[in-house]
Design an enzyme around this catalytic site. Structure first.
Site, PDB file in Angstrom:
ATOM      1  N   ASP A 179     -41.017 -29.412  48.865  1.00  0.00           N
ATOM      2  CA  ASP A 179     -40.616 -30.806  48.005  1.00  0.00           C
ATOM      3  C   ASP A 179     -41.573 -31.062  46.994  1.00  0.00           C
ATOM      4  OD1 ASP A 179     -38.901 -33.237  48.239  1.00  0.00           O
ATOM      5  OD2 ASP A 179     -40.823 -34.103  48.181  1.00  0.00           O
ATOM      6  N   GLU A 217     -39.384 -26.820  44.833  1.00  0.00           N
ATOM      7  CA  GLU A 217     -38.618 -27.786  44.016  1.00  0.00           C
ATOM      8  C   GLU A 217     -39.677 -27.881  42.793  1.00  0.00           C
ATOM      9  OE1 GLU A 217     -36.710 -32.311  44.013  1.00  0.00           O
ATOM     10  OE2 GLU A 217     -38.690 -32.052  44.990  1.00  0.00           O
TER      11      GLU A 217
END
Ligand code: NOJ
Length: 552
Positions: A215, A269
């Protein structure tokens, strides 16, 4: 429905895998509390195997107060009780493996929950304590420390700093949170933070996880001087995005992933506009794959798509990494809705909430886009519900909205709830089989009545349904010899508004975005078309349609 052919097993499975994102809160609720759970997913693993995807990526399923739908992790080694137990997660991984599905879990290095034991300890310990060095605690500015330590703004709106109270109740230091106040940022200069994350990775790899999705991967490293951020003259390098020292984290993780006999995948990401800086994350000793947000943001326009595809392939080739293609996820407006608007592009600051959309047009383009994605070399990421043709739910009442973005911007940014609405499985009214008969609670976000025709059950066996189309396309992608390997070349003279490229073995993909029908090449057989009632005998390809061809 015939079973999907098994994927050819190979060690670097992520290079061409189709990875399906499961958003656990919204997938399927087995116990009737209105929130999806792991048993709900386990019950539907056969559905996912039959769909024909290779792997499942789970948005966070860990213990969390859910201030940001699980991206505020309180304990990586426990499953949130709303979702189930660790034993259920282990069983899920084993059952998925039996069905040939790989499992990717989410990790969030930038921050933890404010309920995480470390943060609680840091708060209790007070200024100057070692426990505070795991985070970014600072004295405030101004005579009484009443102003934040710098001018950084949270991605979710408002200042990126929150003031704490000292253990004796007096006003204390501030802490940094680039997202919600419930998500304090970790200090990656502290070795304990590094050791803990490596141990978390090992914890899940040892339980069979085949990879991690990382993330906000560009954000964990910070300039320790915490300089002000002047938007007119932004500091270079950026004080918290894409700093060179962030790469050390992923090099260490890569060594760990490679130490397993069956190598684990690192998927990042990485939101970065600069292709060269983006590719840095995919160097041979870093991540294996990263989401292609330039592609996701791109309007449904042949010239723009061609430019992004070329830039993507070049950037990935420069580091020997496989490209990836993605259209939707839990943070962005569903692409059926985007593609039906006048402006089909996406940007986080450009949600175009409630601008008119033509869902029939968006659906036609979503089908065409799927065949385009699946024909490009590399991997694909799908977001749960796109196989049902779901659209963004734009009329959720304010009182039911849950996204911190909505609340922290006072509603100026509508946030992400509209793409997170629980899936419709069966029946003709909410909860559409998302929750079982006799459920005690409504689904955590309201489902539109109009989804009655979009449940998995309603689409089952219908030749023209989105679900049938996804199954057919995913099956064809596995069996089509021309789609193995990474060969790719644009075809000359395909005409303005048409994307035409060849892969291996005479395989050709043609996507028509020209606004009018174009002739089909005469020397080719149609393998698959995106339009449900496509007739090859007509000799032409309608607008907003993609076709896979095999040249004779
Ligand atoms: C990116 C995730 O995709 C998003 O859902 C989350 O809110 C932020 N990172 C913060 O973790």
């Amino acid at each position: 429905m015939a079973e999907q052919p098994a994927p050819a097993p190979h060690a670097q499975w992520w290079r061409d895998a189709v990875i399906y994102q499961v958003y656990p809160r919204s997938f399927a609720d087995s116990d009737g509390d209105g929130i999806g759970d792991l048993t709900g997913v386990r019950d539907r693993l056969p559905y996912l195997a039959e769909l024909g995807v290779d792997a499942l990526w789970f948005s966070p399923w860990y213990a969390s107060p859910q201030a940001d739908a699980g991206y505020d992790v309180a304990d990586y080694r426990r499953i949130d009780p709303a979702f189930g137990t660790l034993a259920q997660a282990e069983a899920l991984i084993a059952e998925a493996h039996e069905l040939g599905l790989k499992i990717v879990v989410d990790v969030v290095p930038n921050h933890v929950s404010d309920r995480h034991a470390w943060f609680q300890e840091a708060l209790a310990a007070g200024p100057g304590a070692e426990a505070r060095e795991l985070f970014w605690f600072r004295a405030g500015r101004g005579a009484g420390g009443e102003l934040p330590p710098n001018d950084w703004q949270s991605v979710f709106g408002g200042p990126a700093w929150t003031r704490t109270a000292n253990p004796d109740g007096s006003p204390g230091e501030w802490y940094l949170h680039l997202f919600a106040p419930e998500q304090p940022d970790l200090n990656w200069n502290n070795p304990k933070v590094r050791e803990e994350h490596e141990s978390v990775l090992r914890f899940w790899f040892d339980r069979g996880a085949d990879g991690v999705r990382i993330d906000s991967a560009t954000m964990p490293a910070k300039d320790p001087a915490l300089p002000d951020f002047d938007h007119d003259a932004p500091p270079v390098p950026h004080p918290y995005i894409d700093r060179d020292d962030v790469h050390g984290i992923y090099r260490a993780w890569r060594a760990l992933a490679d130490s397993y006999q069956r190598p684990r995948a690192l998927i990042g990401e990485v939101w970065l506009a600069d292709p060269g800086r983006f590719a840095n994350y995919l160097r041979p000793d870093e991540m294996h794959s990263a989401f292609n947000f330039d592609y996701l943001n791109c309007p449904w326009d042949a010239a723009d798509l061609r430019r992004v595809i070329d830039a993507t392939l070049a950037a990935h080739a420069s580091v020997g990494a496989p490209a990836s293609w993605v259209l939707s996820n839990h943070d962005v407006t569903r692409h059926v809705t985007r593609y039906g608007r006048a402006d089909t592009s996406f940007g986080m600051a450009l949600r175009q909430h409630a601008t008119p959309t033509d869902l029939d047009l968006g659906t036609r383009r979503a089908r065409a886009a799927l065949l385009l994605d699946l024909a490009l070399p590399g991997g694909c990421y799908l977001y749960q519900g796109e196989e049902l043709g779901l659209w963004e739910v734009e009329d959720i009442p304010d009182a039911q909205r849950q996204d911190p973005i909505f609340h922290r911007t006072g509603g100026t940014d509508i946030g992400r709830d509209g793409c997170r609405v629980p899936l419709p499985w069966s029946g003709d009214r909410p909860p559409f089989g998302f929750s079982p008969e006799g459920a005690t609670a409504q689904p955590w976000l309201p489902q539109p009545e109009q989804w009655a025709g979009h449940t998995a059950q309603a689409q089952e066996g219908r030749p023209d349904s989105m679900l049938t189309f996804y199954r057919t396309a995913l099956r064809a992608r596995r069996t089509e010899p021309g789609l193995r390997g990474e060969a790719f070349g644009w075809l000359p003279d395909s005409g303005a508004g048409v994307l035409a490229f060849a892969r291996g073995d005479g395989f050709t993909c043609l996507a028509n975005l020209s606004g009018t029908a174009v002739p089909l090449p005469a020397d080719a057989d149609v393998v698959l078309a995106s339009a449900p009632h496509f007739d090859p005998a007509a000799g032409e390809l309608p607008d907003d349609t993609t076709v896979w061809l095999r040249r004779h």
